[in-house]
Design a protein around this motif. Structure first.
Motif, short mmCIF file in Angstrom:
data_model
loop_
_atom_site.label_atom_id
_atom_site.label_comp_id
_atom_site.label_asym_id
_atom_site.label_seq_id
_atom_site.Cartn_x
_atom_site.Cartn_y
_atom_site.Cartn_z
N VAL A 110 -8.26 2.45 3.68
CA VAL A 110 -7.16 2.91 3.18
C VAL A 110 -7.13 3.23 1.85
CG1 VAL A 110 -4.53 2.56 3.12
CG2 VAL A 110 -5.82 1.65 5.22
N THR A 111 -6.67 4.66 1.50
CA THR A 111 -6.76 4.91 -0.08
C THR A 111 -5.59 4.23 -0.67
OG1 THR A 111 -7.31 7.17 0.68
CG2 THR A 111 -6.49 6.87 -1.40
N CYS A 112 -4.46 4.08 -0.19
CA CYS A 112 -3.23 3.35 -0.81
C CYS A 112 -3.08 2.19 0.08
CB CYS A 112 -2.17 4.27 -0.96
SG CYS A 112 -0.75 3.82 -1.89
N PRO A 113 -3.51 1.01 -0.69
CA PRO A 113 -3.16 -0.46 0.06
C PRO A 113 -1.78 -0.80 0.37
CG PRO A 113 -4.76 -0.63 -1.63
CD PRO A 113 -4.06 0.66 -1.89
N SER A 114 -0.79 -0.21 -0.21
CA SER A 114 0.47 -0.43 0.01
C SER A 114 0.82 0.31 1.43
CB SER A 114 1.37 -0.15 -0.96
OG SER A 114 1.29 1.42 -1.51
N GLU A 115 0.15 1.33 1.96
CA GLU A 115 0.52 2.16 2.90
C GLU A 115 -0.30 1.79 4.12
OE1 GLU A 115 0.03 6.20 2.02
OE2 GLU A 115 1.90 6.41 1.23
N GLN A 116 -0.92 0.43 4.16
CA GLN A 116 -2.04 0.06 5.05
C GLN A 116 -1.24 -0.12 6.48
OE1 GLN A 116 -2.94 -4.41 5.45
NE2 GLN A 116 -2.30 -4.27 3.52
#
Length: 210
Positions: A110-116
């Motif tokens: 996932v490129t952006c961990p906060s969006e997992q």
């Protein structure tokens, strides 16, 4: 061991009381006892993920898919790789019809961990999107309420039928296209476009080699 036995074993090893575990995952102590006694065997994502975090383990270990404890397991090489749930239908994955219970988990970049939490895998059944997405493939879907024209998305029709289709927008028209030419496009015009709800964007396809 059963799922309940694994939960109890980890809780006791970490000296976490039943009340404390209940507090950590937002449940009451009676529910924890029901988990540990295997009275409740199906753990939805909303419970499994905070439970694993509280016990310092992985979904694979709790569910019995991997007998290795977190300390024995080989760590994932990238910090942006997360274990994301796999669902057996779109309906289940989005909580539309079926219960929100995953059948497996897959390591996912996932490129952006906060969006997992927005990413889920879906097992595909049927050949309407073949050869791009074959029967038996898995698709990675990012939950979002809109996509661009020409993109492939998970779509809900009439609040009950969840499908994967290529989306085309025209003036006052939404078209759902299959890749397989055997299946004709479904066209929704004017007020009927409200029958179509975008659930998420298909980001990746995982196919088994024949």
């Amino acid at each position: 061991m059963t799922i309940g036995e694994r939960i109890k074993k980890l809780r006791e090893e970490k000296n976490i009381t039943v009340d404390k575990l209940a507090e950590l995952i937002g449940k009451n102590r009676a529910t924890i006892y029901r988990y540990e006694s295997s009275e409740i065997e199906k753990l939805p994502t909303s419970v499994l993920e905070p439970l694993c975090k509280a016990l310092g383990t992985t979904p694979a270990y709790i569910m019995g898919w991997d007998d290795k404890t977190p300390e024995q397991a080989t760590p994932l090489p990238q910090t942006n790789v997360f274990m994301r749930p796999v669902y057996d239908s779109i309906s289940a994955g989005f909580g539309v019809i079926a219960q929100d219970v995953p059948v497996d988990y897959m390591p996912t970049y996932v490129t952006c961990p906060s969006e997992q939490d927005k990413y889920i895998w879906i097992n595909v059944h049927g050949d309407s999107m073949s050869p791009l997405i074959d029967d038996g493939s898995k698709i990675l879907v990012k939950k979002q309420s809109s996509v661009d024209s020409g993109q492939i998305a998970a779509v809900l029709v009439d609040d009950e039928e969840a499908v994967v289709k290529k989306i085309l927008y025209n003036d006052n028209t939404v078209e759902l296209h299959s890749v397989n030419p055997y299946y004709p496009p479904r066209v929704f015009k004017n007020n009927d476009v409200t029958r179509v709800q975008i659930l998420g964007l298909v980001k990746e396809v995982s196919k088994a080699l024949q």
